[in-house]
Design a protein around this motif. Structure first.
Motif, PDB file in Angstrom:
ATOM      1  N   ARG A 163       0.717  -1.568   0.414  1.00 22.39           N
ATOM      2  CA  ARG A 163       0.247   0.367   0.028  1.00 22.39           C
ATOM      3  C   ARG A 163       0.777   1.103   0.122  1.00 22.39           C
ATOM      4  O   ARG A 163       0.212   2.407  -0.594  1.00 22.39           O
ATOM      5  CB  ARG A 163      -1.143  -0.648   1.068  1.00 22.39           C
ATOM      6  N   ARG A 164       2.441   0.855   0.013  1.00 22.83           N
ATOM      7  CA  ARG A 164       2.928   1.964   0.394  1.00 22.83           C
ATOM      8  C   ARG A 164       3.359   2.434  -1.379  1.00 22.83           C
ATOM      9  O   ARG A 164       4.338   3.999  -1.740  1.00 22.83           O
ATOM     10  CB  ARG A 164       4.658   2.077   0.691  1.00 22.83           C
ATOM     11  N   LEU A 165       2.719   1.700  -2.360  1.00 28.04           N
ATOM     12  CA  LEU A 165       2.607   2.026  -3.640  1.00 28.04           C
ATOM     13  C   LEU A 165       2.006   3.335  -4.123  1.00 28.04           C
ATOM     14  O   LEU A 165       0.435   2.455  -3.866  1.00 28.04           O
ATOM     15  CB  LEU A 165       3.267   1.157  -4.555  1.00 28.04           C
ATOM     16  N   LEU A 196       8.829   5.709 -11.365  1.00 31.36           N
ATOM     17  CA  LEU A 196      10.327   5.027 -10.884  1.00 31.36           C
ATOM     18  C   LEU A 196      10.899   5.477  -9.647  1.00 31.36           C
ATOM     19  O   LEU A 196      11.920   4.046  -9.231  1.00 31.36           O
ATOM     20  CB  LEU A 196      11.148   4.873 -12.003  1.00 31.36           C
ATOM     21  N   ARG A 197      11.068   6.206  -9.883  1.00 27.67           N
ATOM     22  CA  ARG A 197      11.774   6.722  -8.661  1.00 27.67           C
ATOM     23  C   ARG A 197      11.153   6.504  -6.952  1.00 27.67           C
ATOM     24  O   ARG A 197      11.854   5.924  -6.207  1.00 27.67           O
ATOM     25  CB  ARG A 197      12.342   8.310  -8.714  1.00 27.67           C
ATOM     26  N   GLU A 218      13.248   3.542  -4.540  1.00 31.84           N
ATOM     27  CA  GLU A 218      12.864   4.713  -2.941  1.00 31.84           C
ATOM     28  C   GLU A 218      11.836   3.135  -2.278  1.00 31.84           C
ATOM     29  O   GLU A 218      13.027   2.832  -1.061  1.00 31.84           O
ATOM     30  CB  GLU A 218      12.406   5.331  -2.935  1.00 31.84           C
ATOM     31  N   ARG A 219      11.707   2.650  -2.644  1.00 28.80           N
ATOM     32  CA  ARG A 219      10.585   1.211  -1.648  1.00 28.80           C
ATOM     33  C   ARG A 219      10.998  -0.184  -1.679  1.00 28.80           C
ATOM     34  O   ARG A 219      11.258  -0.806  -1.103  1.00 28.80           O
ATOM     35  CB  ARG A 219       8.876   1.356  -2.297  1.00 28.80           C
ATOM     36  N   LEU A 227      12.908  -1.434  -7.858  1.00 29.91           N
ATOM     37  CA  LEU A 227      13.882  -1.409  -8.150  1.00 29.91           C
ATOM     38  C   LEU A 227      15.255  -0.463  -8.368  1.00 29.91           C
ATOM     39  O   LEU A 227      15.289  -0.109  -6.906  1.00 29.91           O
ATOM     40  CB  LEU A 227      13.203   0.011 -10.004  1.00 29.91           C
ATOM     41  N   ARG A 228      16.164  -1.219  -8.992  1.00 27.84           N
ATOM     42  CA  ARG A 228      17.899  -1.004  -8.364  1.00 27.84           C
ATOM     43  C   ARG A 228      18.020  -0.654  -9.839  1.00 27.84           C
ATOM     44  O   ARG A 228      18.233  -1.561 -11.235  1.00 27.84           O
ATOM     45  CB  ARG A 228      18.898  -2.213  -7.540  1.00 27.84           C
ATOM     46  N   ARG A 229      19.162   0.676  -9.892  1.00 27.24           N
ATOM     47  CA  ARG A 229      19.817   0.970 -10.920  1.00 27.24           C
ATOM     48  C   ARG A 229      20.757   0.451 -10.835  1.00 27.24           C
ATOM     49  O   ARG A 229      21.930   1.032 -10.002  1.00 27.24           O
ATOM     50  CB  ARG A 229      19.758   2.597 -11.173  1.00 27.24           C
TER      51      ARG A 229
END
Length: 107
Positions: free
Chosen positions: A15-17, A57-58, A62-63, A66-68
């Protein structure tokens, strides 16, 4: 006949997304490993603006979804970014969930 996809509830129950981040995550997870895509292409796939996609994407980064990974080619000296997309948030010490690599090129 209608095409459909079954999505695991655990993948999208965070639910944070925001709804936008969930949509971008769902789209990225359905791409095959090694897919090449840009923020602009993601924005063109739907009626979202490029800045909205960048914000999603950011948020995923942050959650922990995704990792760049930025690398520099030793010959051409050009930078490239590979995004690793996870179906569950990863922790910096140990990776969890299925990992999928997507080549995200700056727009």
């Amino acid at each position: 006949m209608r095409a459909f996809a079954a999505l695991a509830r655990t993948r999208f129950g965070d639910r944070r997304l925001s709804w936008g981040a969930v949509g971008v995550l769902a789209y990225l997870l359905r791409l095959p490993d090694g897919s090449w895509i840009t923020e602009r292409i993601l924005a063109e796939r739907r009626r979202e603006g490029c800045m909205s996609v960048v914000a999603s994407l950011r948020e995923l980064e942050e959650r922990g979804y995704l990792r760049r990974v930025v690398s520099r080619d030793p010959v051409t000296r050009q930078y490239s970014t590979v995004c690793e997309v996870f179906d569950r948030p990863y922790e910096s010490t140990s990776l969890t969930g299925e990992m999928q690599k997507v080549r995200l090129v700056a727009a």
